[in-house]
Design an enzyme around this catalytic site. Structure first.
Site, mmCIF file in Angstrom:
data_model
loop_
_atom_site.group_PDB
_atom_site.id
_atom_site.type_symbol
_atom_site.label_atom_id
_atom_site.label_comp_id
_atom_site.label_asym_id
_atom_site.label_seq_id
_atom_site.Cartn_x
_atom_site.Cartn_y
_atom_site.Cartn_z
ATOM 1 N N CYS A 15 45.779 79.664 40.835
ATOM 2 C CA CYS A 15 45.362 79.664 42.241
ATOM 3 C C CYS A 15 46.537 80.032 43.148
ATOM 4 O O CYS A 15 46.390 80.816 44.088
ATOM 5 C CB CYS A 15 44.772 78.315 42.627
ATOM 6 S SG CYS A 15 45.887 76.900 42.477
ATOM 7 N N GLY A 46 41.806 68.644 39.203
ATOM 8 C CA GLY A 46 41.123 67.882 38.168
ATOM 9 C C GLY A 46 41.959 67.766 36.907
ATOM 10 O O GLY A 46 43.122 68.199 36.856
ATOM 11 N N GLY A 72 41.913 69.362 34.086
ATOM 12 C CA GLY A 72 42.372 70.634 33.548
ATOM 13 C C GLY A 72 43.574 71.166 34.296
ATOM 14 O O GLY A 72 44.552 71.628 33.688
ATOM 15 N N ASN A 77 42.162 76.152 46.836
ATOM 16 C CA ASN A 77 42.857 76.574 45.620
ATOM 17 C C ASN A 77 41.875 76.932 44.513
ATOM 18 O O ASN A 77 42.088 77.879 43.753
ATOM 19 C CB ASN A 77 43.809 75.478 45.145
ATOM 20 C CG ASN A 77 43.128 74.128 44.982
ATOM 21 O OD1 ASN A 77 42.501 73.624 45.912
ATOM 22 N ND2 ASN A 77 43.239 73.527 43.802
#
Length: 314
Positions: free
Chosen positions: A130, A163, A165, A288
């Site tokens: 991102c 999150g 990940g 993002n």
């Protein structure tokens, strides 16, 4: 008969679910065929079922076993760098094109307004990160006018938008973004810093780009950056400059001067950005994640159009 390219998403978390919704709502050239996850109770899989999208919680193996997979041409991977390596091994022999939203970087880096049209035949393309999608266009805009001896980016994202990940991939995020600043952005050296901002209420994504250059035409650099921002905004409406491009002369005793060829003046070009999400599935502060899914969608659409043109002339 539909002429749209059928796609599948691996990953039923925030990024995969937002991407699925973007395909369904925004794309005239892609058709959402299937979503694969590993958590049978995930909101992403539940939402996909409600939207009449085929699902499996058996991961990539489950995806390959679906009847709907037979017609899928492009697979988005919205999982993790480690998982993508396995997914690539499974899907590459089956002739599917992969659009990788993890920092695995198996395939070439793609940032749509910079080099998107150069990788249309690649079997696996990597969407960097991102932070990379937000900042590399700016580095490339500066390097189009004057050599960038060193490019440094700081991406600040809301902690709530990161999150499991994303958090698991922080190291890969930093390394992948730094490499892409050099390979795609054109900087001789690159550095990336990520900040998870715990502020409440959550703040939208903010990015700072610093480019070390020799003496340059400030008006030309400013115009190049502003043009690039407009190009990104064409597919990420919440992408914008926070203020005018800034220029600062580097002092003679500044350690950064060692990165500039001897005999040259040295200046720092600073660009301040923010990215507000479109809130298709995620909150608006999660710019993002929105810029990643938007860039992946744009890339897949261009690849699908390219493949269709090739088929028409075959």
């Amino acid at each position: 008969m539909s002429t749209r390219t059928k796609v599948a998403v691996i990953g039923s978390g925030n990024i995969g679910t937002d991407l699925m919704i973007k395909v369904l709502r925004l794309s005239d050239s892609l058709e959402m065929a299937a979503m694969a996850g590993i958590d049978p109770d995930s909101d992403g899989l539940a939402r996909a079922r409600r939207l009449k999208v085929a699902t499996t919680h058996g991961g990539v193996e489950g995806l390959v076993g679906l009847d709907e997979f037979a017609d899928v041409g492009i697979v988005f991977d919205a999982t993790s760098a480690g998982a993508h390596r396995h997914h690539e091994q499974v899907l590459r022999p089956l002739g599917r094109t992969l659009v990788d939203l993890t920092p695995a970087a198996i395939g070439p880096y793609v940032v749509p307004p910079v080099n998107g049209d150069a990788r249309l035949d690649a079997p696996n393309v990597n969407m960097v990160t991102c932070g990379g999608q937000a900042t590399i266009p700016v580095v490339a805009a500066v390097s189009a006018v004057t050599p960038v001896h060193y490019g440094e980016i700081v991406a600040s994202i809301a902690s709530r938008s990161a999150g499991p990940g994303t958090r698991a991939n922080i190291d890969e995020f930093t390394e992948t973004t730094a490499r892409a600043i050099e390979r795609v952005g054109g900087a001789s050296r690159g550095k990336a810093i990520t900040v998870l901002n715990p502020a409440e209420p959550p703040l939208i994504m903010r990015d700072t780009v610093h480019c070390l250059v020799s003496e340059c035409d400030e008006a030309a650099v400013t115009a190049s950056v502003e043009t690039m921002v407009d190009r990104v905004r064409a597919y990420v409406p919440g992408y914008r400059l926070k203020q005018r491009v800034q220029f600062d002369r580097i002092a003679a005793d500044d350690p950064l001067r060692a990165l500039v060829p001897a005999g040259n003046d040295a200046s720092r070009v600073s660009v301040f950005l923010e990215v507000e999400g479109a809130a298709h599935y995620l909150p608006a502060y999660a710019g993002n994640l929105d810029i990643m899914t938007s860039a992946a969608l744009r890339t897949a659409e261009r690849m699908a159009a390219h493949h269709a043109r090739q088929g028409a002339t075959a």
